[in-house]
Structures are given as structure tokens and as C-alpha cells.
Design a protein around this motif. Structure first.
Motif, mmCIF file in Angstrom:
data_model
loop_
_atom_site.group_PDB
_atom_site.id
_atom_site.type_symbol
_atom_site.label_atom_id
_atom_site.label_comp_id
_atom_site.label_asym_id
_atom_site.label_seq_id
_atom_site.Cartn_x
_atom_site.Cartn_y
_atom_site.Cartn_z
ATOM 1 N N ALA A 133 21.178 56.213 49.905
ATOM 2 C CA ALA A 133 21.869 55.186 50.413
ATOM 3 C C ALA A 133 20.635 54.350 50.840
ATOM 4 C CB ALA A 133 22.000 56.142 51.973
ATOM 5 N N SER A 134 19.475 55.475 50.067
ATOM 6 C CA SER A 134 18.013 54.433 50.116
ATOM 7 C C SER A 134 17.387 53.940 49.323
ATOM 8 C CB SER A 134 16.801 55.007 50.911
ATOM 9 O OG SER A 134 16.600 56.235 50.245
ATOM 10 N N LYS A 135 18.715 53.859 48.219
ATOM 11 C CA LYS A 135 18.445 53.498 47.268
ATOM 12 C C LYS A 135 19.677 52.845 46.940
ATOM 13 C CE LYS A 135 15.962 56.787 44.853
ATOM 14 N NZ LYS A 135 15.482 57.865 46.569
ATOM 15 N N ILE A 136 20.724 52.145 47.406
ATOM 16 C CA ILE A 136 21.302 51.672 47.184
ATOM 17 C C ILE A 136 21.150 49.686 47.149
ATOM 18 C CG2 ILE A 136 23.877 50.553 48.270
ATOM 19 C CD1 ILE A 136 24.685 53.399 48.796
ATOM 20 N N LYS B 133 17.145 54.638 38.323
ATOM 21 C CA LYS B 133 16.182 55.011 38.523
ATOM 22 C C LYS B 133 16.301 56.381 38.970
ATOM 23 C CE LYS B 133 10.890 55.805 38.464
ATOM 24 N NZ LYS B 133 10.803 56.858 39.088
ATOM 25 N N ALA B 134 16.587 57.195 39.986
ATOM 26 C CA ALA B 134 17.365 57.538 40.814
ATOM 27 C C ALA B 134 18.136 59.139 39.710
ATOM 28 C CB ALA B 134 18.222 57.774 42.037
ATOM 29 N N THR B 135 19.269 58.068 38.890
ATOM 30 C CA THR B 135 19.810 59.648 37.912
ATOM 31 C C THR B 135 18.577 59.762 36.645
ATOM 32 O OG1 THR B 135 21.366 58.049 38.797
ATOM 33 C CG2 THR B 135 21.692 58.837 36.626
ATOM 34 N N SER B 136 18.059 59.214 36.791
ATOM 35 C CA SER B 136 17.285 59.370 35.507
ATOM 36 C C SER B 136 15.855 60.802 36.634
ATOM 37 C CB SER B 136 15.993 58.657 35.104
ATOM 38 O OG SER B 136 15.257 58.507 34.312
ATOM 39 N N ASP B 137 15.607 60.446 37.262
ATOM 40 C CA ASP B 137 14.622 61.894 37.862
ATOM 41 C C ASP B 137 15.600 62.996 38.129
ATOM 42 O OD1 ASP B 137 12.432 59.572 38.089
ATOM 43 O OD2 ASP B 137 12.740 58.547 40.349
#
Length: 321
Positions: free
Chosen positions: A93-96, A275-279
Motif C-alpha cells: 500500500a505504501s508503494k502503490i 522496484k519492490a518486485t526487484s528487491d
């Protein structure tokens, strides 16, 4: 019409159920023991590993884990991230919003510019404008987005340091009001330009092809015979009908907005879902990957459903008899 919408909703629901089940088994096949992978190469006591498996709900049988996964997911509880130790849903939610800002704006700009370019190219088929628009947009479309981003980054952040190399805001500087908005736009410019250029080609070519098909219809000849000017025939009759296939394309692309742009967000250190997916892949962070995959799939399914329903309203020919 109600029956048509009900069938589409049922189909979308069944697809989402399939994704939910597939999501569980996919990552457990790829990572049979994610806790062991998380601490690979480290000297961690076995008791600590067993405690981690219990904390993350990985100590039971696959069937037990599956039922717990379904129950928790229906309650919007996607588990805890291995890396941040925070609820996955809170992290997502914080990255949407950063992703919606970047990819959503790029999708809107690429659709608007691509459609205009496609209309000009199609209406002036064979002209210099047609060749230049088609060649340019397809050249950008053929480039990998990360490579295009690297070119822009080197050109406009290194050679000509007009834009920052990454991030969402300027580090160590607090902005407020208009200053904060300008700072955000300054950081948004290069990644947004990268995605806009990368998506232009598909809108331009689909719009051009659709307009060329429409231009052979008899109602346009009739409109011209009535004495309407070319610009009136194009704007009132040709373009509205030619845009019908573009509606589906736009809806599908907006469905991918939440999935972010993994390569571009990583390249520009944009703190969104891409980027969250990459991390999470580098972690590896199983709960985060599961949650992201589910959110991405749900977004695509919902927007595809919206496209089907909207298309039925715009074009009566696809409605049930």
C-alpha cells in the motif's frame, strides 16, 4: 446486457480464483524451503531456522499452509515480509501511489500522444508525416525500456546534469507546497519520459491501422458527399469508430499500471511496486512476491473486465442478441 455483464464478472472471478491457487503453489515449487534460501551461506542455528518457519507459517503440510493462505488472503492478510518484517499489505500500500504517479502518468501521456500521432499518420497515409511518425514511434517501441532509460539517464543526468539520477525527492532537503511538487516533477521527468516513449508505438500503430480500416467504410463516403470538410469527416465520423480497438488496448495497459515498470523503477531508484518486485526477487522474499503477484493479477483482471463492459456499451455489435 445484464446477462452479458454477469457472465463477464463470473469469468473474471473464476480467473482470479485460479490465480489465487496458482500463486500459492508457484512460489512453493520454485522455493521449497524459502527460509533456508533466505539464510543461504550463513551459519544460522537450526533452532533459529525452525522458529522462522513457524513464524512465517511454513512448518505445516502443504495442504495446511494452503488453507491458511486462502483464509488469510480473503482477510487481506498477505503475511509478513521476510525483509522488512512488516505486513506485506502495508508495504504494498505504501508503494502503490509512487507507481500510480509514474506509470499512470506515462500511460496517459503515451495514449494521448500515440493516438494523435496514429490519427495523423493514418489520415495522411503515405505522406512524409506518416513515415516519420510511424518510424519514430516504432523505433522507440522496439527499444527495451531499461536501455532507453539508460540512454536518457546518461544524456540528461550525466552529460547534461539537468535532472537527478534517481530517487523520488532530493535527499537532505525538505520542500513544502509548490516546492515539493516541483521537486517531485523534477525527479519524475526522466523515468516518465522513458515509459512514455516506450509505450507510444503500440498506440500509434493500432490507431493508424484501425483508422485505415474505417476509411474504407461507405458512411465516410456519404459524409463527404454531403459536403462535409475532411477535418469534419475525420473528427466526427472516422476517429470515434477507429478508437474502439484502442479502448481495449488502453484498458489492458492501465491494468498493468499497478505492476509498475520493474526495470525502469529499479534503474531510477523509484520507490514503487516495480522496484519492490526487484528487491523481493533478490531477497528472496516469498510473502512479498506472492502479494505483489496477486495484486498485479487482480489489477489486470479488473481492468480487462472494465474494458469488456465498456466496449459493449460503445459498440452494440458485441452485445448479446
Amino acid at each position: 446486457m445484464a446477462q452479458f455483464i454477469s457472465k463477464k464478472v463470473l469469468g473474471s472471478t473464476l480467473t482470479l480464483v485460479f490465480v489465487l491457487v496458482f500463486n500459492f503453489f508457484l512460489f512453493r515449487v520454485v522455493q521449497p524451503d524459502p527460509v533456508a534460501n533466505l539464510f543461504r551461506g550463513r551459519n544460522v542455528p537450526q533452532a533459529r531456522l525452525d522458529q522462522m518457519r513457524t513464524d512465517f507459517g511454513l512448518d505445516g503440510s502443504r495442504l495446511t499452509q494452503f488453507w491458511a493462505y486462502l483464509r488469510e488472503t480473503l482477510q487481506l492478510n498477505l503475511g509478513f515480509s521476510y525483509q522488512s518484517r512488516q505486513p506485506v499489505w502495508d508495504d504494498i500500500a505504501s508503494k502503490i501511489w509512487p507507481t500510480v504517479q509514474l506509470v499512470g502518468l506515462a500511460a496517459i501521456l503515451s495514449a494521448a500522444i500515440g493516438i494523435i500521432g496514429g490519427v495523423i499518420a493514418g489520415w495522411r497515409r503515405g505522406s512524409a508525416a506518416d513515415y516519420s511518425i510511424t518510424s519514430t514511434t516504432m523505433a522507440f517501441y522496439s527499444m527495451p525500456d531499461f536501455w532507453l532509460g539508460m540512454l536518457l539517464l546518461v544524456a540528461f543526468a550525466v552529460v547534461f546534469p539537468w535532472f537527478p539520477v534517481g530517487g523520488m525527492t532530493e535527499l537532505g532537503v525538505e520542500h513544502s507546497g509548490v516546492g515539493a511538487i516541483l521537486d517531485r516533477l523534477h525527479h519524475l521527468a526522466l523515468p516518465c519520459l522513458t515509459l512514455t516513449l516506450a509505450y507510444l508505438g503500440e498506440y500509434a500503430i493500432v490507431t493508424r491501422s484501425s483508422l485505415l480500416d474505417v476509411m474504407g467504410e461507405e458512411y465516410l463516403t456519404l459524409a463527404q458527399a454531403k459536403g462535409l470538410r475532411d477535418i469534419q469527416v475525420r473528427n466526427r465520423h472516422a476517429v470515434p469508430n477507429a478508437l474502439l480497438p484502442v479502448v481495449t488496448l488502453a484498458a489492458i495497459n492501465f491494468g498493468f499500471v499497478l505492476s509498475g515498470a520493474i526495470a525502469v523503477e529499479t534503474l531510477f531508484s523509484w520507490p514503487g511496486l516495480g522496484k519492490a518486485t526487484s528487491d523481493a526477487v533478490l531477497g528472496p522474499d516469498l510473502p512479498m512476491l506472492q502479494g505483489l503477484f496477486l495484486v498485479f493479477s487482480a489489477a489486470v483482471i479488473v481492468f480487462n473486465l472494465a474494458a469488456d463492459v465498456l466496449y459493449a456499451f460503445l459498440d452494440p455489435r458485441v452485445r448479446p442478441a
